[in-house]
Design a protein around this motif. Sequence first.
Motif, PDB file in Angstrom:
ATOM      1  N   UNK A 108      82.715   7.750  32.805  1.00  0.00           N
ATOM      2  CA  UNK A 108      81.556   8.642  32.816  1.00  0.00           C
ATOM      3  C   UNK A 108      81.508   9.514  34.063  1.00  0.00           C
ATOM      4  N   UNK A 109      82.118   9.073  35.150  1.00  0.00           N
ATOM      5  CA  UNK A 109      82.064   9.837  36.395  1.00  0.00           C
ATOM      6  C   UNK A 109      83.396  10.483  36.759  1.00  0.00           C
ATOM      7  N   UNK A 110      84.397  10.370  35.915  1.00  0.00           N
ATOM      8  CA  UNK A 110      85.721  10.901  36.243  1.00  0.00           C
ATOM      9  C   UNK A 110      85.725  12.419  36.346  1.00  0.00           C
ATOM     10  N   UNK A 111      84.875  13.087  35.599  1.00  0.00           N
ATOM     11  CA  UNK A 111      84.876  14.548  35.579  1.00  0.00           C
ATOM     12  C   UNK A 111      84.071  15.161  36.717  1.00  0.00           C
ATOM     13  N   UNK A 112      83.386  14.359  37.485  1.00  0.00           N
ATOM     14  CA  UNK A 112      82.545  14.885  38.558  1.00  0.00           C
ATOM     15  C   UNK A 112      83.405  15.433  39.693  1.00  0.00           C
ATOM     16  N   UNK A 113      82.937  16.494  40.369  1.00  0.00           N
ATOM     17  CA  UNK A 113      83.757  17.145  41.392  1.00  0.00           C
ATOM     18  C   UNK A 113      84.154  16.237  42.546  1.00  0.00           C
ATOM     19  N   UNK A 114      83.278  15.348  42.975  1.00  0.00           N
ATOM     20  CA  UNK A 114      83.605  14.522  44.135  1.00  0.00           C
ATOM     21  C   UNK A 114      84.700  13.515  43.824  1.00  0.00           C
ATOM     22  N   UNK A 115      84.934  13.187  42.577  1.00  0.00           N
ATOM     23  CA  UNK A 115      85.980  12.228  42.233  1.00  0.00           C
ATOM     24  C   UNK A 115      87.368  12.818  42.415  1.00  0.00           C
ATOM     25  N   UNK A 116      87.480  14.111  42.465  1.00  0.00           N
ATOM     26  CA  UNK A 116      88.790  14.731  42.669  1.00  0.00           C
ATOM     27  C   UNK A 116      89.257  14.563  44.105  1.00  0.00           C
TER      28      UNK A 116
END
Length: 149
Positions: A92-100
């Motif tokens: 659910x949080x993989x697409x969030x910018x900070x995860x990159x």
Amino acid sequence: WAAETPTPPPVKAPWYTRWFGIGPEPAPPPKLVKRDPAAEAAAVRAGAEAELHRRILACDQLRQIAFENNDLKLDARVLELEEKAWDLYRRKTAHLPCNRLMPSDAEQGIGSRLIGTPTAADSADRLDATRATQTGRKAQASAIREVKP
């Protein structure tokens, strides 16, 4: 944009009223609402964290029941449920910018297998604490001189 209600198209006045300024003023176009991607990402992350926390609390209660009844099968099932809860949170949080910015599990595994390539944590551990505390003018000047090409 999905929250906006569709408005009917404005009624266009006849040409002579537009030319001579007869009739009411036309309605101004609606202002566009600026999106805040950081706030949207924080809201998604907060919701996912709340769901993860709720699931972990349920697993803790199940683990307590397994401990009280000495049920090894239930304890193993609780471990599986915790892993599934964590995987769901990651999806659910993989697409969030900070995860990159954070390396994934696969990237961390690759980094640990490379020989002679230190990780960021290893490099940070090797920093000299005494050198970082120098605040004199000469220390600052030498730091600036080192940066210049």
